[in-house]
Design a protein around this motif. Sequence first.
Motif, PDB file in Angstrom:
ATOM      1  N   VAL A  83      -9.335-113.594 -76.186  1.00 50.05           N
ATOM      2  CA  VAL A  83      -9.401-114.985 -76.096  1.00 50.05           C
ATOM      3  C   VAL A  83      -8.078-115.687 -76.826  1.00 50.05           C
ATOM      4  N   ARG A  84      -7.471-116.325 -76.051  1.00 51.04           N
ATOM      5  CA  ARG A  84      -6.088-116.965 -76.511  1.00 51.04           C
ATOM      6  C   ARG A  84      -6.343-118.403 -77.196  1.00 51.04           C
ATOM      7  N   LEU A  85      -6.753-118.367 -78.466  1.00 49.84           N
ATOM      8  CA  LEU A  85      -6.819-119.584 -79.251  1.00 49.84           C
ATOM      9  C   LEU A  85      -5.654-120.162 -79.962  1.00 49.84           C
ATOM     10  N   GLU A  86      -4.524-119.300 -80.533  1.00 55.04           N
ATOM     11  CA  GLU A  86      -3.682-119.850 -81.282  1.00 55.04           C
ATOM     12  C   GLU A  86      -2.370-118.664 -80.995  1.00 55.04           C
ATOM     13  N   ARG A  87      -1.229-119.292 -80.892  1.00 56.05           N
ATOM     14  CA  ARG A  87       0.158-118.281 -80.920  1.00 56.05           C
ATOM     15  C   ARG A  87      -0.152-117.419 -82.349  1.00 56.05           C
ATOM     16  N   TRP A  88       0.244-116.219 -81.815  1.00 56.32           N
ATOM     17  CA  TRP A  88       0.440-115.163 -82.881  1.00 56.32           C
ATOM     18  C   TRP A  88      -1.074-115.100 -83.814  1.00 56.32           C
ATOM     19  N   GLY A  89      -2.130-115.396 -83.060  1.00 56.13           N
ATOM     20  CA  GLY A  89      -3.376-115.365 -83.868  1.00 56.13           C
ATOM     21  C   GLY A  89      -4.040-114.124 -83.745  1.00 56.13           C
ATOM     22  N   PRO A  90      -5.216-113.829 -84.341  1.00 55.62           N
ATOM     23  CA  PRO A  90      -5.873-112.575 -84.113  1.00 55.62           C
ATOM     24  C   PRO A  90      -6.372-112.377 -82.657  1.00 55.62           C
ATOM     25  N   ARG A  91      -6.427-111.104 -82.279  1.00 58.42           N
ATOM     26  CA  ARG A  91      -7.022-110.697 -80.818  1.00 58.42           C
ATOM     27  C   ARG A  91      -7.484-109.266 -80.842  1.00 58.42           C
ATOM     28  N   THR A  92      -8.571-109.283 -79.618  1.00 61.75           N
ATOM     29  CA  THR A  92      -9.071-107.966 -79.444  1.00 61.75           C
ATOM     30  C   THR A  92      -7.886-107.028 -78.828  1.00 61.75           C
ATOM     31  N   LEU A  93      -7.197-107.648 -78.092  1.00 53.32           N
ATOM     32  CA  LEU A  93      -6.088-106.822 -77.267  1.00 53.32           C
ATOM     33  C   LEU A  93      -4.976-107.638 -76.843  1.00 53.32           C
ATOM     34  N   ASP A  94      -3.775-107.076 -77.057  1.00 57.49           N
ATOM     35  CA  ASP A  94      -2.568-107.851 -76.530  1.00 57.49           C
ATOM     36  C   ASP A  94      -1.850-106.807 -75.633  1.00 57.49           C
ATOM     37  N   LEU A  95      -1.553-106.753 -74.578  1.00 60.00           N
ATOM     38  CA  LEU A  95      -0.701-106.004 -73.576  1.00 60.00           C
ATOM     39  C   LEU A  95       0.471-106.651 -73.137  1.00 60.00           C
ATOM     40  N   ASP A  96       1.702-106.169 -73.453  1.00 61.18           N
ATOM     41  CA  ASP A  96       2.885-106.994 -73.108  1.00 61.18           C
ATOM     42  C   ASP A  96       3.711-105.711 -72.375  1.00 61.18           C
ATOM     43  N   ILE A  97       4.289-106.116 -71.279  1.00 59.55           N
ATOM     44  CA  ILE A  97       5.269-105.366 -70.429  1.00 59.55           C
ATOM     45  C   ILE A  97       6.648-105.445 -71.289  1.00 59.55           C
ATOM     46  N   ILE A  98       7.146-104.236 -71.722  1.00 57.74           N
ATOM     47  CA  ILE A  98       8.258-104.217 -72.614  1.00 57.74           C
ATOM     48  C   ILE A  98       9.413-104.325 -71.512  1.00 57.74           C
ATOM     49  N   LEU A  99       9.374-103.104 -70.837  1.00 54.55           N
ATOM     50  CA  LEU A  99      10.325-102.848 -69.744  1.00 54.55           C
ATOM     51  C   LEU A  99       9.813-102.191 -68.626  1.00 54.55           C
ATOM     52  N   TYR A 100      10.316-102.645 -67.429  1.00 56.74           N
ATOM     53  CA  TYR A 100       9.901-102.611 -66.135  1.00 56.74           C
ATOM     54  C   TYR A 100      11.237-101.959 -65.494  1.00 56.74           C
ATOM     55  N   GLY A 101      11.324-100.747 -65.320  1.00 57.70           N
ATOM     56  CA  GLY A 101      12.170 -99.941 -64.714  1.00 57.70           C
ATOM     57  C   GLY A 101      13.624-100.314 -65.742  1.00 57.70           C
ATOM     58  N   ASN A 102      14.656-100.515 -65.039  1.00 59.70           N
ATOM     59  CA  ASN A 102      15.836-101.179 -65.634  1.00 59.70           C
ATOM     60  C   ASN A 102      16.101-102.391 -65.235  1.00 59.70           C
ATOM     61  N   GLU A 103      14.958-103.240 -64.743  1.00 58.00           N
ATOM     62  CA  GLU A 103      15.350-104.582 -64.288  1.00 58.00           C
ATOM     63  C   GLU A 103      15.204-105.688 -65.392  1.00 58.00           C
ATOM     64  N   GLN A 104      15.965-106.802 -65.132  1.00 58.23           N
ATOM     65  CA  GLN A 104      16.305-107.581 -66.170  1.00 58.23           C
ATOM     66  C   GLN A 104      15.993-108.970 -65.327  1.00 58.23           C
ATOM     67  N   PHE A 105      14.990-109.868 -65.755  1.00 56.52           N
ATOM     68  CA  PHE A 105      14.592-111.296 -65.089  1.00 56.52           C
ATOM     69  C   PHE A 105      13.883-112.038 -65.982  1.00 56.52           C
ATOM     70  N   THR A 111       9.133-112.434 -68.726  1.00 60.72           N
ATOM     71  CA  THR A 111      10.458-112.274 -68.878  1.00 60.72           C
ATOM     72  C   THR A 111      10.608-110.568 -68.857  1.00 60.72           C
ATOM     73  N   ILE A 112      11.450-109.825 -68.365  1.00 63.84           N
ATOM     74  CA  ILE A 112      11.731-108.403 -68.449  1.00 63.84           C
ATOM     75  C   ILE A 112      13.417-108.282 -68.875  1.00 63.84           C
ATOM     76  N   PRO A 113      13.816-107.587 -69.950  1.00 62.91           N
ATOM     77  CA  PRO A 113      12.841-106.995 -70.929  1.00 62.91           C
ATOM     78  C   PRO A 113      12.052-107.976 -71.655  1.00 62.91           C
ATOM     79  N   HIS A 114      11.050-107.628 -72.423  1.00 65.33           N
ATOM     80  CA  HIS A 114      10.315-108.316 -73.330  1.00 65.33           C
ATOM     81  C   HIS A 114      11.338-109.135 -74.427  1.00 65.33           C
ATOM     82  N   ILE A 115      10.956-110.349 -74.244  1.00 67.97           N
ATOM     83  CA  ILE A 115      12.261-111.342 -74.905  1.00 67.97           C
ATOM     84  C   ILE A 115      12.215-110.779 -76.437  1.00 67.97           C
ATOM     85  N   GLY A 116      11.207-110.355 -77.209  1.00 66.56           N
ATOM     86  CA  GLY A 116      11.317-110.172 -78.685  1.00 66.56           C
ATOM     87  C   GLY A 116      11.441-108.635 -78.828  1.00 66.56           C
TER      88      GLY A 116
END
Length: 162
Positions: A83-105, A111-116
Amino acid sequence: MTLVYVALGANLADPITQLDNACNALSLLTESDVQVSSYYRSRPMGEVVQPDFINAVACFNTSLSAIALLDALQHIENSQDRVRLERWGPRTLDLDIILYGNEQFATPRLTIPHIGMTLRSFVLIPLFELAPELILPNGSPLSGYVTQALQDELSVIETSVA
């Protein structure tokens, strides 16, 4: 097939089980093995008072496009009661694509690579565990971003079961 790296994080509803379940679900997105780093405990980002996170990074090959992979990851999150209630809040699960091959977009959804990624110990350290020789899409070696201070921010809690 494209080699992808996905960051996993959870701090609610038995986070280790949440990550284990997510790793099992990720295995359905590939015809090859999913490699998963150790699990790490990290402090939450931001000002929200909440439990520590359990984090990891997984890598696997996929035939899904980046947006289709994002959709699949969000489906996994939702199936685990994200459930997305607040930015950087608690969560049961967060899945973020960090890298997708060697792509940048950058698109409005992804945003790939993941911005942070290069600023977050809970991403860099497990990623480095999986791929210490990795060269990022910007041409920089991953090892150049990994410092002892970042390593000291985390503690290994369990080797993943995936």
